[in-house]
Write an enzyme that holds these catalytic residues in place. Structure first.
Site, PDB file in Angstrom:
ATOM      1  N   CYS A  53      -0.903   0.252  -9.229  1.00 14.17           N
ATOM      2  CA  CYS A  53       0.323  -0.522  -9.020  1.00 14.17           C
ATOM      3  C   CYS A  53       1.456   0.004  -9.890  1.00 14.17           C
ATOM      4  O   CYS A  53       2.625   0.035  -9.477  1.00 14.17           O
ATOM      5  CB  CYS A  53       0.074  -2.006  -9.291  1.00 14.17           C
ATOM      6  SG  CYS A  53      -0.533  -2.372 -10.950  1.00 14.17           S
ATOM      7  N   THR A  54       1.110   0.438 -11.100  1.00 16.68           N
ATOM      8  CA  THR A  54       2.123   1.016 -11.988  1.00 16.68           C
ATOM      9  C   THR A  54       2.643   2.331 -11.427  1.00 16.68           C
ATOM     10  O   THR A  54       3.850   2.601 -11.420  1.00 16.68           O
ATOM     11  CB  THR A  54       1.540   1.250 -13.392  1.00 16.68           C
ATOM     12  OG1 THR A  54       1.129   0.001 -13.935  1.00 16.68           O
ATOM     13  CG2 THR A  54       2.562   1.890 -14.311  1.00 16.68           C
TER      14      THR A  54
END
Length: 450
Positions: free
Chosen positions: A213-214
């Site tokens: 997600c980062t």
């Protein structure tokens, strides 16, 4: 002028003679000092150096100056500009040339009498016979996967007697060196007698992983941008095509995509060198650390080959971050190791074909091996690659393995393939102890190795 650039053999052997021509209190049980020992080392000892990078360059130089005249080196990489600050055998005009070939040439130019044969290829491309020809294998690698492969190859030569004790004549010694910045290690591996690489795989910390997600939504560093291009963007654009970290074109593509993403989010610092470091988990090397670890490895190689002193027992660590700290730790062999142990036991029906046997390897909980090539003794039963050898050995797939093993009730089989789960799959070599049912096997204790 040429002669002045060469190191005279008399001055070069002066310190070596102090070790090989005189008795001592710490010598090995087979040590016999004298000029014959020195001459035999120069004429008969064959040493393979795996890796021609920062540590490999130092190893070739040190081994040549330690009296070894028959050296070979294998490395698949080409010289890059970023190598020149620490890989001292290379020059600017060498950029783009194979490391193994240039390193061998430079050492032979400076050290008279030494012969170094370079091999510009992947370590997996060499047949087992190639590795069997060497007395000692010295590792100067920066990859856990490459170490595991060479370790498995060397352990594959090991044989055990009926009491599960290693047969000394089949032990293929390895000396492994590694550096990380100002830290390093040197270790001696005597398969079946000391811990092999897999016995102490836990010594190597896991690679750093970033949350997807980062990477996909909120990158904050250059490394995030690189891993996004490597792990997410590559699959989106090249659906079904595997990323090869050793392919310069693939690496260049990741670098360019990472640079675009970094520009989009205003993140500085994406370079081609950093891209290589993040994707291949390369840690910056320090020239002085390479020199220190290489010296330790070369000395251990000489001790193994000559018996002039007891070998390291068995793992030396060096830390030069603050001051100097060095320590030797004696690790213990894992008696249940799948690589250096007697082998994984598999019991089969005599009717099982080679194809059925290969299929079973994929489901075996300790193997999980696909794309397997199978070898018994000096004979290739089946080669999954290259295509020419696959075609030549394909006819064996329908034959019973029992017949292919000359109807022997038991035997050792070596299999090479890709093992593991998910994205943790890697090339490996495993030794299997195969027994056939209902053919009068008396030693049923072998099942204990399962």
């Amino acid at each position: 002028m040429v002669e002045e650039s060469r190191i005279s053999s008399s001055s070069r052997s002066r310190d070596l003679d102090k070790l090989l021509l005189r008795p001592g209190n710490l010598v090995g049980p087979t040590f016999e000092p004298g000029t014959q020992l020195r001459d035999d080392l120069q004429e008969y000892a064959r040493i393979l150096v795996v890796g021609a990078g920062g540590l490999g360059c130092e190893l070739l130089k040190d081994l040549a100056l330690s009296g070894f005249r028959n050296l070979e080196v294998i490395d698949m990489d080409r010289i890059e500009v970023s190598n020149l600050n620490r890989q001292f055998l290379f020059r600017l005009e060498d950029v783009g040339q194979p490391k193994a070939e240039v390193a061998a040439k430079r050492v032979m130019e400076r050290v008279s009498g030494v012969n170094i044969v370079p091999h510009f290829c992947r370590i997996e491309e060499k047949e087992l016979e190639f590795y069997s020809e060497f007395n000692i294998i010295v590792l100067g690698l920066d990859s856990v996967e490459a170490r595991s492969y060479i370790n498995a190859v060397a352990c594959g030569f090991l044989e055990y007697d009926p009491n599960d004790e290693p047969v000394e004549e089949t032990v293929k010694p390895m000396v492994d060196g590694g550096t990380e910045g100002f830290k390093g290690h040197a270790r001696v591996i005597l398969p079946g007698m000391t811990p092999c690489f897999e016995c102490t795989i836990w010594l190597f910390p896991p690679q750093v992983k970033f949350p997807l997600c980062t990477l996909a939504e909120t990158p904050r560093t250059a490394a995030h941008c690189i891993e996004y291009a490597h792990l997410i963007k590559w699959d989106e654009v090249h659906s079904g095509k595997s990323f090869d970290p050793d392919n310069p074109e693939h690496m260049q593509w990741v670098y360019l995509e990472a640079a675009k993403r970094a520009e989009l989010f205003g993140i500085p610092g994406v370079t081609y060198t950093l891209t290589q470091g993040v994707v291949k988990n390369i840690i910056p090397a320090i020239a002085s650390t390479n020199a220190i670890i290489s010296a330790a490895c070369a000395l251990e190689t000489l001790k193994i080959a000559s018996g002039c002193s007891k070998t390291l027992s068995n793992y030396l660590t060096y830390n030069g971050v603050e001051g100097l700290h060095t320590k030797v730790t004696e690790f213990v062999k894992d008696k249940d190791c799948l690589v250096c142990g007697p082998g994984i036991f598999i019991e089969l029906e005599t009717s099982v074909t080679l194809k059925m046997f290969i299929d079973q390897l994929e489901d075996h909980p300790k193997l999980l091996m696909s794309g397997a090539s199978v070898r018994v003794g000096g004979k290739n039963l089946y080669m999954a690659a290259p295509p020419l050898l696959e075609e030549m050995t394909r006819s064996n797939l329908g034959l019973p393995l029992f017949e292919l093993m000359d109807k022997s009730p038991t035997g050792v089989v070596h299999v090479t393939g890709t093992a593991g789960k998910g994205d943790k799959r890697q090339s490996c070599l495993r030794k299997l102890r195969v027994a056939f049912k209902a053919v009068g096997i008396a030693d049923t204790d072998m099942a204990g190795g399962a």
